[in-house]
Design a protein around this motif. Structure first.
Motif, PDB file in Angstrom:
ATOM      1  N   TYR A  75       0.824  -1.214   0.000  1.00  0.00           N
ATOM      2  CA  TYR A  75       0.000   0.000   0.000  1.00  0.00           C
ATOM      3  C   TYR A  75       0.860   1.267   0.000  1.00  0.00           C
ATOM      4  O   TYR A  75       0.862   2.040   0.941  1.00  0.00           O
ATOM      5  CB  TYR A  75      -0.929  -0.006   1.223  1.00  0.00           C
ATOM      6  CG  TYR A  75      -1.854  -1.197   1.264  1.00  0.00           C
ATOM      7  CD1 TYR A  75      -3.017  -1.212   0.503  1.00  0.00           C
ATOM      8  CD2 TYR A  75      -1.554  -2.310   2.050  1.00  0.00           C
ATOM      9  CE1 TYR A  75      -3.866  -2.308   0.517  1.00  0.00           C
ATOM     10  CE2 TYR A  75      -2.396  -3.400   2.079  1.00  0.00           C
ATOM     11  CZ  TYR A  75      -3.547  -3.407   1.316  1.00  0.00           C
ATOM     12  OH  TYR A  75      -4.386  -4.501   1.331  1.00  0.00           O
ATOM     13  N   ASP A  76       1.573   1.465  -1.102  1.00  0.00           N
ATOM     14  CA  ASP A  76       2.322   2.708  -1.274  1.00  0.00           C
ATOM     15  C   ASP A  76       1.600   3.582  -2.292  1.00  0.00           C
ATOM     16  O   ASP A  76       0.871   3.083  -3.156  1.00  0.00           O
ATOM     17  CB  ASP A  76       3.747   2.417  -1.741  1.00  0.00           C
ATOM     18  CG  ASP A  76       4.667   3.624  -1.600  1.00  0.00           C
ATOM     19  OD1 ASP A  76       4.271   4.603  -0.918  1.00  0.00           O
ATOM     20  OD2 ASP A  76       5.785   3.593  -2.154  1.00  0.00           O
ATOM     21  N   HIS A  77       1.815   4.884  -2.213  1.00  0.00           N
ATOM     22  CA  HIS A  77       1.115   5.819  -3.100  1.00  0.00           C
ATOM     23  C   HIS A  77       2.071   6.789  -3.778  1.00  0.00           C
ATOM     24  O   HIS A  77       1.625   7.749  -4.408  1.00  0.00           O
ATOM     25  CB  HIS A  77       0.077   6.618  -2.298  1.00  0.00           C
ATOM     26  CG  HIS A  77       0.681   7.568  -1.283  1.00  0.00           C
ATOM     27  ND1 HIS A  77       0.694   8.934  -1.442  1.00  0.00           N
ATOM     28  CD2 HIS A  77       1.309   7.325  -0.109  1.00  0.00           C
ATOM     29  CE1 HIS A  77       1.278   9.501  -0.399  1.00  0.00           C
ATOM     30  NE2 HIS A  77       1.659   8.550   0.430  1.00  0.00           N
ATOM     31  N   HIS A  78       3.378   6.570  -3.674  1.00  0.00           N
ATOM     32  CA  HIS A  78       4.355   7.536  -4.173  1.00  0.00           C
ATOM     33  C   HIS A  78       4.746   7.323  -5.631  1.00  0.00           C
ATOM     34  O   HIS A  78       5.435   8.167  -6.214  1.00  0.00           O
ATOM     35  CB  HIS A  78       5.616   7.497  -3.303  1.00  0.00           C
ATOM     36  CG  HIS A  78       5.380   7.978  -1.898  1.00  0.00           C
ATOM     37  ND1 HIS A  78       5.175   7.117  -0.838  1.00  0.00           N
ATOM     38  CD2 HIS A  78       5.298   9.230  -1.398  1.00  0.00           C
ATOM     39  CE1 HIS A  78       4.995   7.825   0.262  1.00  0.00           C
ATOM     40  NE2 HIS A  78       5.053   9.099  -0.046  1.00  0.00           N
ATOM     41  N   GLN A  79       4.355   6.224  -6.223  1.00  0.00           N
ATOM     42  CA  GLN A  79       4.741   5.939  -7.593  1.00  0.00           C
ATOM     43  C   GLN A  79       4.046   6.898  -8.566  1.00  0.00           C
ATOM     44  O   GLN A  79       2.924   7.328  -8.340  1.00  0.00           O
ATOM     45  CB  GLN A  79       4.460   4.474  -7.961  1.00  0.00           C
ATOM     46  CG  GLN A  79       3.092   3.984  -7.590  1.00  0.00           C
ATOM     47  CD  GLN A  79       2.978   3.458  -6.172  1.00  0.00           C
ATOM     48  OE1 GLN A  79       3.665   3.920  -5.273  1.00  0.00           O
ATOM     49  NE2 GLN A  79       2.087   2.497  -5.973  1.00  0.00           N
TER      50      GLN A  79
END
Length: 373
Positions: A75-79
């Motif tokens: 659950y990362d959102h930085h891409q």
């Protein structure tokens, strides 16, 4: 008697949660706390690192790793390609929003005892996002609450940036371990150890351990705030919805133009009133002018006094749609009754946003006269 291998209970370790170390923010602090509200994650250990080889050992990773894949618990959102939003919203999610999107309903059901598939859980899920989570998502993604074109010429009267939850979390990144001042003839070691302004330094934990402890403080700050809001909405706001809806649907019985909303019990009404008014199809199927005054008893006691409150122009505004008459403002008791021509008056606030009467009928009469003035 021996137990066959097939019937032996397999002991499994709790899922390991991973996030990044270094400077932390409100979103991952809340994301970690929300995960730990779920029974499966309650005993979980937290690993804070940016080392890919260590992160690969984690069951669930938030706010780091460059990957959003719910099937793999990433659950990362930085891409660069990330553009996920909450349903019917435009604000890009942060790690808090991602965890809430996927686990929010389960958390709400688990904490309230409601059926996960019930309408109440759906209403609370959207309400908590609108009122709390979305602002965290926006802050972490650098999204202003107002378009820049609308704020270019605005100048703040004072600085309010230091009182937000995100700023308080940011403050926790700094080590507040202040060395005690050197002792002299007038200051003993014991006094220094109890100085609340200059506390003695801790027992020198390694920097990462100290940072992790501050992160957990931030996580607790965000998480307990989340829980207070959840239980406030569940215990007070949600039950009030049906009360306000009933009063809203019957408002034409109290005033031909629907200007008065009369509630038989004290209840938080603002959010619900604006929701019903803004609905494309009002609950009663009728179009009317806006509600100007809300009337309600001060308590559930049979002899409770009644309040008349002017409806603000918007939920967060201090300006009323129609304040109580200027001639009544600041007056009390007999003086107010004489001026208004209504028996039993108690007060009208100096700004005209609220007033009171000893009886329901007295409050109604104050409202009816105020509408015409």
């Amino acid at each position: 008697m021996t137990t066959s291998p097939a019937s032996k209970r397999v002991k499994t370790s709790p899922p390991l949660i991973g996030t990044h170390n270094g400077h932390f923010h409100a979103d991952e602090a809340l994301a970690v706390y929300m995960l730990r509200l779920l029974p499966a994650y309650t005993p979980s250990t937290l690993l804070r690192t940016r080392d890919p080889s260590l992160l690969s050992t984690c069951h669930t990773i938030v706010d780091v790793g460059g990957e959003y894949d719910p099937a793999q618990n990433r659950y990362d959102h930085h891409q660069r390609t990330f553009d996920t939003t909450f349903p019917r919203k435009q604000t890009k999610l942060s790690s808090a929003g991602l965890i809430y999107l996927h686990f929010g309903k389960a958390i709400i059901a688990q904490r309230t005892g409601l059926d996960p598939d019930s309408e109440s859980v759906e209403i609370l899920w959207r309400k908590l996002y609108n009122e709390f989570i979305e602002a965290i998502d926006a802050n972490d993604n650098g999204i202003s609450v107002y378009p820049s074109s609308e704020t270019a010429k605005l100048k703040k009267r004072f600085n309010d940036g230091g009182i937000t939850l995100s700023s308080l979390v940011s403050d926790l990144n700094h080590d507040f371990s202040v060395a005690a001042p050197p002792a002299d003839d007038s200051t003993t070691t014991a006094t220094n150890n109890h100085d609340p302004v200059n506390p003695p330094p801790p027992q020198s934990p390694d920097p990462q351990t100290a940072e992790d402890a501050r992160f957990l403080s931030a996580s607790t700050l965000m998480g307990t705030t989340f829980l207070r809001k959840l239980h406030g909405y569940h215990d007070s706001w949600l039950p009030a919805r049906s009360v306000v809806l009933k009063a809203y649907e019957s408002r034409f019985q109290d005033d031909a133009l629907g200007h008065l909303l009369v509630s038989r019990e004290p209840t938080p009404w603002k959010d619900h009133l604006y929701t019903f008014e803004s609905s494309s199809t009002p609950p009663d199927g009728k179009e009317s002018q806006k509600v100007l005054y809300v009337l309600y008893p001060e308590s559930t006691s049979s002899d409770a006094k009644w309040r008349i409150q002017a409806v603000p122009v918007s939920k967060d505004s201090f300006e009323s749609r129609k304040p109580l008459p200027e001639a009544w403002r600041g007056l009390r008791d007999e003086e107010l009754s004489v001026k208004s021509g209504v028996d039993g008056c108690v007060f009208v606030h100096a700004s005209g946003f609220i007033g009171g009467n000893v009886s329901e009928e007295g409050a109604r009469e104050m409202a009816r006269r105020a509408v015409k003035m």
